[in-house]
Design a protein around this motif. Sequence first.
Motif, mmCIF file in Angstrom:
data_model
loop_
_atom_site.group_PDB
_atom_site.id
_atom_site.type_symbol
_atom_site.label_atom_id
_atom_site.label_comp_id
_atom_site.label_asym_id
_atom_site.label_seq_id
_atom_site.Cartn_x
_atom_site.Cartn_y
_atom_site.Cartn_z
ATOM 1 N N ASP A 143 0.821 -1.216 0.000
ATOM 2 C CA ASP A 143 0.000 0.000 0.000
ATOM 3 C C ASP A 143 0.853 1.262 0.000
ATOM 4 O OD1 ASP A 143 0.992 -0.100 2.547
ATOM 5 O OD2 ASP A 143 -0.938 0.085 3.562
ATOM 6 N N GLY A 144 2.178 1.092 -0.116
ATOM 7 C CA GLY A 144 3.047 2.251 -0.265
ATOM 8 C C GLY A 144 3.626 2.807 1.019
ATOM 9 N N PHE A 145 3.410 2.141 2.153
ATOM 10 C CA PHE A 145 3.925 2.648 3.419
ATOM 11 C C PHE A 145 4.673 1.558 4.176
ATOM 12 C CE2 PHE A 145 0.807 5.792 2.392
ATOM 13 C CZ PHE A 145 1.305 6.974 2.925
ATOM 14 N N THR A 146 5.728 1.963 4.883
ATOM 15 C CA THR A 146 6.536 1.014 5.669
ATOM 16 C C THR A 146 6.793 1.597 7.065
ATOM 17 O OG1 THR A 146 8.617 1.911 4.748
ATOM 18 C CG2 THR A 146 7.616 0.046 3.599
ATOM 19 N N LEU A 147 7.897 2.308 7.248
ATOM 20 C CA LEU A 147 8.227 2.835 8.576
ATOM 21 C C LEU A 147 7.254 3.902 9.065
ATOM 22 C CD1 LEU A 147 12.139 3.178 8.530
ATOM 23 C CD2 LEU A 147 10.759 1.466 9.731
ATOM 24 N N GLU A 153 1.463 -2.773 13.725
ATOM 25 C CA GLU A 153 2.070 -4.085 13.513
ATOM 26 C C GLU A 153 2.931 -4.093 12.250
ATOM 27 O OE1 GLU A 153 -0.825 -7.192 13.569
ATOM 28 O OE2 GLU A 153 -1.442 -6.806 15.652
ATOM 29 N N ILE A 154 2.410 -3.500 11.188
ATOM 30 C CA ILE A 154 3.198 -3.419 9.952
ATOM 31 C C ILE A 154 4.396 -2.509 10.161
ATOM 32 C CG2 ILE A 154 3.171 -2.639 7.548
ATOM 33 C CD1 ILE A 154 0.286 -3.547 7.365
ATOM 34 N N ARG A 155 4.173 -1.405 10.843
ATOM 35 C CA ARG A 155 5.284 -0.486 11.107
ATOM 36 C C ARG A 155 6.384 -1.191 11.914
ATOM 37 N NH1 ARG A 155 2.396 3.180 13.082
ATOM 38 N NH2 ARG A 155 2.880 3.149 15.313
ATOM 39 N N ASP A 160 11.767 -3.637 12.765
ATOM 40 C CA ASP A 160 12.591 -4.808 13.083
ATOM 41 C C ASP A 160 13.506 -5.182 11.915
ATOM 42 O OD1 ASP A 160 11.446 -4.945 15.584
ATOM 43 O OD2 ASP A 160 9.970 -6.478 15.038
ATOM 44 N N HIS A 161 13.012 -5.002 10.700
ATOM 45 C CA HIS A 161 13.860 -5.279 9.531
ATOM 46 C C HIS A 161 15.047 -4.313 9.486
ATOM 47 C CE1 HIS A 161 15.386 -5.971 5.599
ATOM 48 N NE2 HIS A 161 14.845 -4.883 5.062
ATOM 49 N N CYS A 162 14.804 -3.044 9.744
ATOM 50 C CA CYS A 162 15.892 -2.065 9.710
ATOM 51 C C CYS A 162 16.876 -2.299 10.857
ATOM 52 C CB CYS A 162 15.328 -0.649 9.768
ATOM 53 S SG CYS A 162 14.435 -0.153 8.262
ATOM 54 N N LYS A 163 16.380 -2.717 12.000
ATOM 55 C CA LYS A 163 17.266 -3.067 13.115
ATOM 56 C C LYS A 163 18.172 -4.234 12.720
ATOM 57 C CE LYS A 163 14.480 -1.778 17.168
ATOM 58 N NZ LYS A 163 13.789 -2.334 18.363
ATOM 59 N N ALA A 164 17.567 -5.255 12.131
ATOM 60 C CA ALA A 164 18.339 -6.420 11.701
ATOM 61 C C ALA A 164 19.384 -6.021 10.662
ATOM 62 C CB ALA A 164 17.400 -7.483 11.144
#
Length: 418
Positions: A143-147, A153-155, A160-164
């Motif tokens: 849907d075009g949004f991440t952080l 929950e999606i955020r 967590d992906h950026c931390k990893a």
Amino acid sequence: MDKKVQANYELAKELYAAHGIHVDQVLEQLEKIKISMHCWQGDDVKGFLNRDQDLTGGISVTGNYPGAARTPEELRADLEKAFSLIPGKHKVNLHAIYADTDERVELDQLEPKHFERWVDWAKEQGLGLDFNPTCFSHEKSKDGFTLSHSNPEIRQFWIDHCKASRKIGAYFGEQLGQTCVTNVWVPDGYKDVPADRMAPRQRLKSALDEVFAEELNPAHNLDAVESKLFGLGSEAYVVGSHEFYMGYGIQNNKLICLDAGHFHPTEVISNKLSSLALFADGILLHVSRPMRWDSDHVVTMDDELIDIGRELVRGGLLDKTHIGLDFFDASINRVAAWVIGTRNTIKALLRAMLDPVEALKKAELEGDYTTRLALTEEFKSYPFGAVWDYYCASKGVPVREDWLAEVKSYEQEVLLKR
């Protein structure tokens, strides 16, 4: 070494020496500069984790030239071929989706072990590695949004992906003895004019604060943040604008990434470097060639590339600037694209180092703009190409267009058989 190459170099040295420019010292300095060559040119930004996903995030790759890499092994072989035609030792810039692993793993669960083969290869090749979380081409980014997503929950998944990703970057730096730059870019934005510009930026700021909360050894990992003007599907509003990330980066001691294609068509990043360098701890460049929009064409020796080189050299910014490439063209041989873009970037730096910088600055301070203009124009025809030829020959890579025959042979023997 070819006698003509050597002879031309000696003549060039004499011409430059007359202006106090010591070419041998220039080449020693040039050799220390590492260009971070982006892996995603080799396979059209598909990666290996989610190859069944369509490319999203406002990015588009056009063309169907044969021979795109399909596996990590093929991509590394293509990178090796490209580096064999480029003088100097450099770095490879990886996205998270290029994990080389036999297990099925989600982006927020990535660990250093999923990139061990890349590290082993980099050690063998004498290369450094940079890194990027991949906040696009995923079910949770459709849907075009991440952080900045409104769904917590999606955020959190993207946090967590950026931390990893930061931990993977630190692993690269520790293992290879070369600092890894881990660059965060997200495509978040609206296709049409939003009712609320503030709330998504508040969420993005809060998410970034959580991503960067853990202190990492700066000798191993440096964090960068990257802005964008617009993308396909986010034409009206991008959450992570240049103003947002410039403020965030300066306030939080992060590298600020300037991508040549992420600004208005009449803007150039070369003119931003001297201002940003006064306030930012460091700068990351994504050297590209925008055409009409952020189309990421292969870097050519155009005016902007020459000006980027000049600003880095004349402003004394090479020590605080990390130079990376970012383009993806599927309409031409992908290995050739790497070679052309990287060689041009190095050539632009060499050309800038061979300018009579001190004489130009002296004339400017004295108000002698006639001399400033005259020297600038005359040096455009000085034989920097002879110096470049010598540098290539001395590093054991092809001189001038001789590299193209090797790429054509590699295409016939390897790429067209895929």
